[in-house]
Scaffold this motif. Sequence first.
Motif, mmCIF file in Angstrom:
data_model
loop_
_atom_site.group_PDB
_atom_site.id
_atom_site.type_symbol
_atom_site.label_atom_id
_atom_site.label_comp_id
_atom_site.label_asym_id
_atom_site.label_seq_id
_atom_site.Cartn_x
_atom_site.Cartn_y
_atom_site.Cartn_z
ATOM 1 N N THR A 178 0.751 -1.173 0.003
ATOM 2 C CA THR A 178 -0.189 -0.025 0.082
ATOM 3 C C THR A 178 0.588 1.390 -0.036
ATOM 4 O OG1 THR A 178 -0.110 -0.037 2.473
ATOM 5 C CG2 THR A 178 -1.743 -1.193 1.167
ATOM 6 N N GLU B 184 -7.503 -7.011 -1.301
ATOM 7 C CA GLU B 184 -7.237 -5.743 -0.787
ATOM 8 C C GLU B 184 -7.408 -4.865 -1.644
ATOM 9 O OE1 GLU B 184 -3.430 -4.781 1.627
ATOM 10 O OE2 GLU B 184 -2.984 -4.037 -0.241
ATOM 11 N N GLU C 50 -7.344 -0.792 -2.464
ATOM 12 C CA GLU C 50 -6.684 0.492 -2.168
ATOM 13 C C GLU C 50 -7.256 1.658 -3.078
ATOM 14 O OE1 GLU C 50 -2.552 2.597 -0.975
ATOM 15 O OE2 GLU C 50 -2.780 0.789 -2.247
ATOM 16 N N VAL D 22 -7.303 1.890 2.564
ATOM 17 C CA VAL D 22 -7.436 0.257 2.425
ATOM 18 C C VAL D 22 -8.707 -0.427 3.011
ATOM 19 C CG1 VAL D 22 -6.006 -1.661 2.434
ATOM 20 C CG2 VAL D 22 -4.917 0.217 2.177
ATOM 21 N N VAL E 40 -10.634 -4.320 3.063
ATOM 22 C CA VAL E 40 -10.616 -5.660 2.277
ATOM 23 C C VAL E 40 -11.809 -6.576 2.414
ATOM 24 C CG1 VAL E 40 -8.208 -5.861 3.418
ATOM 25 C CG2 VAL E 40 -10.067 -6.602 4.828
ATOM 26 N N TYR F 198 -3.068 -4.549 9.451
ATOM 27 C CA TYR F 198 -3.901 -3.052 9.186
ATOM 28 C C TYR F 198 -4.277 -2.628 10.359
ATOM 29 C CZ TYR F 198 -4.586 -5.716 4.657
ATOM 30 O OH TYR F 198 -4.471 -6.338 3.553
ATOM 31 N N THR G 174 -9.234 -0.839 9.437
ATOM 32 C CA THR G 174 -9.571 -1.344 8.065
ATOM 33 C C THR G 174 -11.211 -1.679 8.293
ATOM 34 O OG1 THR G 174 -9.183 -2.491 5.884
ATOM 35 C CG2 THR G 174 -8.901 -3.736 8.048
ATOM 36 N N ARG H 192 -13.186 -5.037 6.938
ATOM 37 C CA ARG H 192 -13.429 -6.370 6.407
ATOM 38 C C ARG H 192 -14.944 -6.411 5.897
ATOM 39 N NH1 ARG H 192 -14.222 -11.570 5.956
ATOM 40 N NH2 ARG H 192 -12.624 -12.894 5.856
#
Length: 596
Positions: A152, A248, A250, A263, A265, A308, A393, A395
């Motif tokens: 990233t 992932e 970004e 970012v 996921v 993350y 992040t 998810r």
Amino acid sequence: MSTANDACPSPKLHTRLRLWEFADRYVFEPVDGLADLYLSVDRTNGSMKLVEELPRRGPSTNPKVRTVFGVIGLLKLAVGTYILVITDRDCVGSYLGHAIFKSTGLKALPCNNTVNTSGEQKKLETQFSELLDAAERTIGLYFSYDINLTITSQRLHDLGDEFKSLPLWKQAEPRFLWNSHLLEPLIENKLDQYLLPVIQGSFQSIHAEVGSEKVNVTLIARRCTRRIGTRMWRRGADPEGYAANFVESEQIMQSKEFTASYVQVRGSMPFLWEQIVDLTYKPSFDVVRVDEAPRVLERHFHDLQKKYGAVVAVDLVNTHGGEGRLYERYAKSIEPILSEDIRFVHFDFHQICGHIHFERLSQLYDQIEDYIKKHKYFLVNSKGEKIEVQTGTVRTNCVDCLDRTNVTQSMVGRKILESQLQQIGVLGGNNTVSDYPAFDANYKVLWANHGDAISTQYSGTPALKGDFVRYGKRTTEGILNDLWNALARYYLNNFADGTKQDAMDLLQGHYVSSVSRDMSTPSKGLLENYASFRLAFALLLAAMMFMIMSLRQARHDVFHLVPSLLWAGFCLGITRYVKANGRMFTNRPRFYQSRH
């Protein structure tokens, strides 16, 4: 963003090679002026060495010559060695000032001139030939000769100059290095200038204006290779906690000499479960080794935290039915590890949004808005000075982690982008992206293409519900496209994906074992797949037709009622047999070993 250019340069990779195909060797001649040595690959065993000149050519020597744009790596099989090369490429944009290319042509060059040609060997070659053909059709491969695509922007910024001076393959994040296994022979031979890191995923960008300011947005998808596979043959997680369809995403924004990124996921529900094709439209979900679910899930989230920071897990599956059983297992297994840094939010997408009211996703955002604002995003100014850092992040998952997931991720991405543009003064405090129709339209297409790319790699078709992401509303055309794509997925999952799965495992060097599946069932060729499909379809069609005819005849002749009902029952029996034994009609993976 200048930090990517401040690092000491790593060894330059060859950007263009002239491939000479001699009878006994392949010779790669750099034509980019970066070196005077040639790479020679023996066509009998795949051994490699650098040489100072081309072999002598005489009247009887007429080598084929072509241009290639990189060496993907070497694949060693029981039938010989193959070298994979990029035969065509497209430049699709730039990443922090460096050109990014998409592979549009792959070729597997055989190095098996001395391999014997016994009957058994020819049979093996035929089987592997089908897999290599599938490997050559691999889509969504991206690379750069100058910058590390596997990590990233935030991590790239934080790495020191010493790290950035390493060869690109040494900088690569192993999870996202698609050709990691294939590069091993080149690494052993210290061929740094030929070691081209490749990711699988997506790279899209838009350049538009918001008011008087130019705004560039890039969207990168990086697919994890740890549990790579096709939709029905890779579900859940493996015992180490690696999830299927883990990607992932970004989003990078550049404007007014600022660079920002965010970012998030996606990945299959991280415990042991499967959904094996059996000709039914929606095969049943089976949770395997239930007692191991908390341990596997904990490993998965521990790994996410290391990479993350904090994680909010957004689960979009149905509350009831087969999906409901998965939700209950997920919620129960994650409960012991919930904390300030690990949150779990369940949002029944279908129940709340239905098929058309996707604007109700705002209800989900209300539940995670405080988390997103707390953990921020990455932002640097023109001097490379950090203003904000992303510390957590989101998810997201549904069952496939494709359609509902992409709609949700695009909503999160939009909210983040608006916050970034407001912070740097491109948007006013009360303005949104929707206030600028031209930019808004481009941004929607960006996320729609992103979702289609991820979906096609995993399921074989573009994402469903893509019309909402693309246009901001559901359309009749979009609903009809969803119907067609759903039928296409059914066919591909049942009659094509076994071979595709084998090809993926072959390229990744995976030794694949199912948690409960018999591994001895052989894969089928394309003709066999077609024949199986026709046989299953013919049996079902004949059963339905004769049952209808029998019942219609019974209506007009009461004396035939009993035998007609018996015949109808027999036809129903055929239907039930096809359903119960559906797996024998499907195209299933062989699970080849990684080393031969």
